[in-house]
Design a protein around this motif. Structure first.
Motif, PDB file in Angstrom:
ATOM      1  N   GLY A  73      -2.547  -6.031  -7.818  1.00  0.00           N
ATOM      2  CA  GLY A  73      -1.406  -5.916  -8.718  1.00  0.00           C
ATOM      3  C   GLY A  73      -0.158  -5.325  -8.083  1.00  0.00           C
ATOM      4  O   GLY A  73       0.851  -5.156  -8.757  1.00  0.00           O
ATOM      5  N   GLN A  74      -0.195  -4.998  -6.797  1.00  0.00           N
ATOM      6  CA  GLN A  74       0.957  -4.388  -6.130  1.00  0.00           C
ATOM      7  C   GLN A  74       1.752  -5.471  -5.407  1.00  0.00           C
ATOM      8  O   GLN A  74       1.555  -5.722  -4.230  1.00  0.00           O
ATOM      9  CB  GLN A  74       0.499  -3.287  -5.173  1.00  0.00           C
ATOM     10  N   ASN A  75       2.644  -6.144  -6.173  1.00  0.00           N
ATOM     11  CA  ASN A  75       3.400  -7.278  -5.668  1.00  0.00           C
ATOM     12  C   ASN A  75       4.914  -7.097  -5.781  1.00  0.00           C
ATOM     13  O   ASN A  75       5.664  -8.040  -5.576  1.00  0.00           O
ATOM     14  CB  ASN A  75       2.991  -8.551  -6.423  1.00  0.00           C
ATOM     15  N   ALA A  76       5.348  -5.864  -6.073  1.00  0.00           N
ATOM     16  CA  ALA A  76       6.783  -5.591  -6.229  1.00  0.00           C
ATOM     17  C   ALA A  76       7.371  -5.122  -4.901  1.00  0.00           C
ATOM     18  O   ALA A  76       6.646  -4.909  -3.922  1.00  0.00           O
ATOM     19  CB  ALA A  76       6.987  -4.525  -7.308  1.00  0.00           C
ATOM     20  N   THR A  77       8.662  -4.921  -4.872  1.00  0.00           N
ATOM     21  CA  THR A  77       9.307  -4.436  -3.651  1.00  0.00           C
ATOM     22  C   THR A  77       9.100  -2.936  -3.448  1.00  0.00           C
ATOM     23  O   THR A  77       9.439  -2.400  -2.401  1.00  0.00           O
ATOM     24  CB  THR A  77      10.820  -4.739  -3.668  1.00  0.00           C
ATOM     25  N   THR A  78       8.538  -2.263  -4.453  1.00  0.00           N
ATOM     26  CA  THR A  78       8.259  -0.832  -4.338  1.00  0.00           C
ATOM     27  C   THR A  78       6.775  -0.567  -4.563  1.00  0.00           C
ATOM     28  O   THR A  78       6.096  -1.332  -5.243  1.00  0.00           O
ATOM     29  CB  THR A  78       9.069  -0.014  -5.357  1.00  0.00           C
ATOM     30  N   LEU A  79       6.305   0.515  -3.981  1.00  0.00           N
ATOM     31  CA  LEU A  79       4.907   0.934  -4.129  1.00  0.00           C
ATOM     32  C   LEU A  79       4.883   2.447  -4.217  1.00  0.00           C
ATOM     33  O   LEU A  79       5.502   3.127  -3.391  1.00  0.00           O
ATOM     34  CB  LEU A  79       4.071   0.474  -2.934  1.00  0.00           C
ATOM     35  N   THR A  80       4.174   2.992  -5.204  1.00  0.00           N
ATOM     36  CA  THR A  80       3.972   4.430  -5.320  1.00  0.00           C
ATOM     37  C   THR A  80       2.503   4.726  -5.088  1.00  0.00           C
ATOM     38  O   THR A  80       1.637   4.151  -5.744  1.00  0.00           O
ATOM     39  CB  THR A  80       4.405   4.955  -6.703  1.00  0.00           C
ATOM     40  N   ILE A  81       2.232   5.612  -4.129  1.00  0.00           N
ATOM     41  CA  ILE A  81       0.875   6.056  -3.855  1.00  0.00           C
ATOM     42  C   ILE A  81       0.764   7.452  -4.447  1.00  0.00           C
ATOM     43  O   ILE A  81       1.347   8.404  -3.910  1.00  0.00           O
ATOM     44  CB  ILE A  81       0.586   6.061  -2.338  1.00  0.00           C
ATOM     45  N   PRO A  82       0.030   7.615  -5.570  1.00  0.00           N
ATOM     46  CA  PRO A  82       0.015   8.907  -6.255  1.00  0.00           C
ATOM     47  C   PRO A  82      -0.622  10.023  -5.423  1.00  0.00           C
ATOM     48  O   PRO A  82      -0.181  11.156  -5.481  1.00  0.00           O
ATOM     49  CB  PRO A  82      -0.780   8.659  -7.537  1.00  0.00           C
ATOM     50  N   ASN A  83      -1.676   9.715  -4.689  1.00  0.00           N
ATOM     51  CA  ASN A  83      -2.389  10.722  -3.892  1.00  0.00           C
ATOM     52  C   ASN A  83      -2.560  10.228  -2.461  1.00  0.00           C
ATOM     53  O   ASN A  83      -3.645   9.820  -2.063  1.00  0.00           O
ATOM     54  CB  ASN A  83      -3.761  11.016  -4.513  1.00  0.00           C
ATOM     55  N   PRO A  84      -1.495  10.257  -1.668  1.00  0.00           N
ATOM     56  CA  PRO A  84      -1.596   9.744  -0.301  1.00  0.00           C
ATOM     57  C   PRO A  84      -2.550  10.588   0.547  1.00  0.00           C
ATOM     58  O   PRO A  84      -2.698  11.789   0.324  1.00  0.00           O
ATOM     59  CB  PRO A  84      -0.164   9.836   0.222  1.00  0.00           C
ATOM     60  N   VAL A  85      -3.195   9.938   1.505  1.00  0.00           N
ATOM     61  CA  VAL A  85      -4.143  10.586   2.410  1.00  0.00           C
ATOM     62  C   VAL A  85      -3.593  10.459   3.830  1.00  0.00           C
ATOM     63  O   VAL A  85      -3.204   9.363   4.255  1.00  0.00           O
ATOM     64  CB  VAL A  85      -5.530   9.925   2.293  1.00  0.00           C
ATOM     65  N   ALA A  86      -3.590  11.558   4.553  1.00  0.00           N
ATOM     66  CA  ALA A  86      -3.083  11.555   5.928  1.00  0.00           C
ATOM     67  C   ALA A  86      -3.842  10.532   6.762  1.00  0.00           C
ATOM     68  O   ALA A  86      -5.065  10.439   6.690  1.00  0.00           O
ATOM     69  CB  ALA A  86      -3.201  12.941   6.544  1.00  0.00           C
ATOM     70  N   GLY A  87      -3.109   9.746   7.531  1.00  0.00           N
ATOM     71  CA  GLY A  87      -3.713   8.754   8.416  1.00  0.00           C
ATOM     72  C   GLY A  87      -3.841   7.368   7.810  1.00  0.00           C
ATOM     73  O   GLY A  87      -4.012   6.399   8.546  1.00  0.00           O
ATOM     74  N   GLU A  88      -3.792   7.251   6.479  1.00  0.00           N
ATOM     75  CA  GLU A  88      -3.839   5.918   5.875  1.00  0.00           C
ATOM     76  C   GLU A  88      -2.597   5.143   6.281  1.00  0.00           C
ATOM     77  O   GLU A  88      -1.544   5.729   6.513  1.00  0.00           O
ATOM     78  CB  GLU A  88      -3.888   5.999   4.342  1.00  0.00           C
ATOM     79  N   GLN A  89      -2.737   3.821   6.356  1.00  0.00           N
ATOM     80  CA  GLN A  89      -1.609   2.969   6.712  1.00  0.00           C
ATOM     81  C   GLN A  89      -1.327   1.985   5.580  1.00  0.00           C
ATOM     82  O   GLN A  89      -2.252   1.559   4.881  1.00  0.00           O
ATOM     83  CB  GLN A  89      -1.899   2.203   7.998  1.00  0.00           C
ATOM     84  N   TYR A  90      -0.056   1.642   5.437  1.00  0.00           N
ATOM     85  CA  TYR A  90       0.378   0.692   4.417  1.00  0.00           C
ATOM     86  C   TYR A  90       1.294  -0.336   5.060  1.00  0.00           C
ATOM     87  O   TYR A  90       2.059  -0.027   5.966  1.00  0.00           O
ATOM     88  CB  TYR A  90       1.102   1.405   3.269  1.00  0.00           C
ATOM     89  N   ARG A  91       1.209  -1.556   4.566  1.00  0.00           N
ATOM     90  CA  ARG A  91       2.094  -2.632   4.991  1.00  0.00           C
ATOM     91  C   ARG A  91       2.248  -3.588   3.824  1.00  0.00           C
ATOM     92  O   ARG A  91       1.543  -3.489   2.818  1.00  0.00           O
ATOM     93  CB  ARG A  91       1.551  -3.360   6.217  1.00  0.00           C
ATOM     94  N   VAL A  92       3.168  -4.543   3.971  1.00  0.00           N
ATOM     95  CA  VAL A  92       3.369  -5.558   2.943  1.00  0.00           C
ATOM     96  C   VAL A  92       3.423  -6.909   3.648  1.00  0.00           C
ATOM     97  O   VAL A  92       3.923  -7.022   4.759  1.00  0.00           O
ATOM     98  CB  VAL A  92       4.641  -5.267   2.100  1.00  0.00           C
ATOM     99  N   ILE A  93       2.829  -7.916   3.003  1.00  0.00           N
ATOM    100  CA  ILE A  93       2.911  -9.279   3.517  1.00  0.00           C
ATOM    101  C   ILE A  93       3.716 -10.104   2.526  1.00  0.00           C
ATOM    102  O   ILE A  93       3.783  -9.778   1.345  1.00  0.00           O
ATOM    103  CB  ILE A  93       1.513  -9.900   3.779  1.00  0.00           C
TER     104      ILE A  93
END
Length: 172
Positions: A73-93
């Motif tokens: 369901g994360q298909n918008a130009t913005t993303l909020t990660i409520p509880n980020p974890v150190a070392g996790e990576q995020y990208r968009v395709i």
């Protein structure tokens, strides 16, 4: 490339300066992965130069940078990660059709960002205050002994740097 033209000895086709790259959009995550401990991480992607409208997006997350999982369901130009974890990576395709998001040869990928948690620091300041004196902490002046907690902006930009201060009375 194939040359079907009749020819004699040798080849009658010349090609120079071939560049192979994805055509279409460029996806750039505008934010860094730095976030203050206990705060959500907000990410935003910039889509430029796609030449074909519309573009469909899909945010992904990885624990190791090798295996990427779609965030449902994360298909918008913005993303909020409520509880980020150190070392996790995020990208968009991105792709010109939602079905092409699943094809590794038909979509473009942003450069991933890695989450870095900035610590909130807590410092105890134990200061003596004499009658008639003023002790300044941050932007606050204190003239009466007591225990105080001040929330200041830390050097790392986090706004939860707590300074606990105990002002003791002295009768000199």
């Amino acid at each position: 490339l194939r040359n079907n033209a009749p020819g004699g000895i040798g080849n009658d086709l010349a090609i120079d300066n071939i560049e192979i790259r994805p055509c279409g959009a460029s996806l750039d995550i505008l934010n860094t992965g730095f976030v203050c401990d206990g705060n959500p991480l907000d990410l935003e992607v910039s889509v430029t130069g796609n030449g074909v409208d519309p573009i469909f997006l899909q945010w992904q997350q990885s624990a190791d940078g090798l295996v990427w999982n779609d965030l449902p369901g994360q298909n918008a130009t913005t993303l909020t990660i409520p509880n980020p974890v150190a070392g996790e990576q995020y990208r968009v395709i991105g792709a010109t059709d939602p079905a092409l998001l699943a094809s590794p040869f038909c979509h473009v990928i942003s450069v991933p960002i890695t989450v870095t948690i900035l610590p909130n620091s807590q410092t105890m300041i134990d200061t003596m205050i004499c009658p008639g004196e003023v002790v300044t902490i941050g932007n606050t002046d204190y003239t009466v002994p007591g225990n105080y907690t001040n929330v200041l902006v830390a050097a790392n930009g986090c706004d939860r740097d707590r300074k606990s201060t105990r002002l003791n009375s002295s009768h000199v």
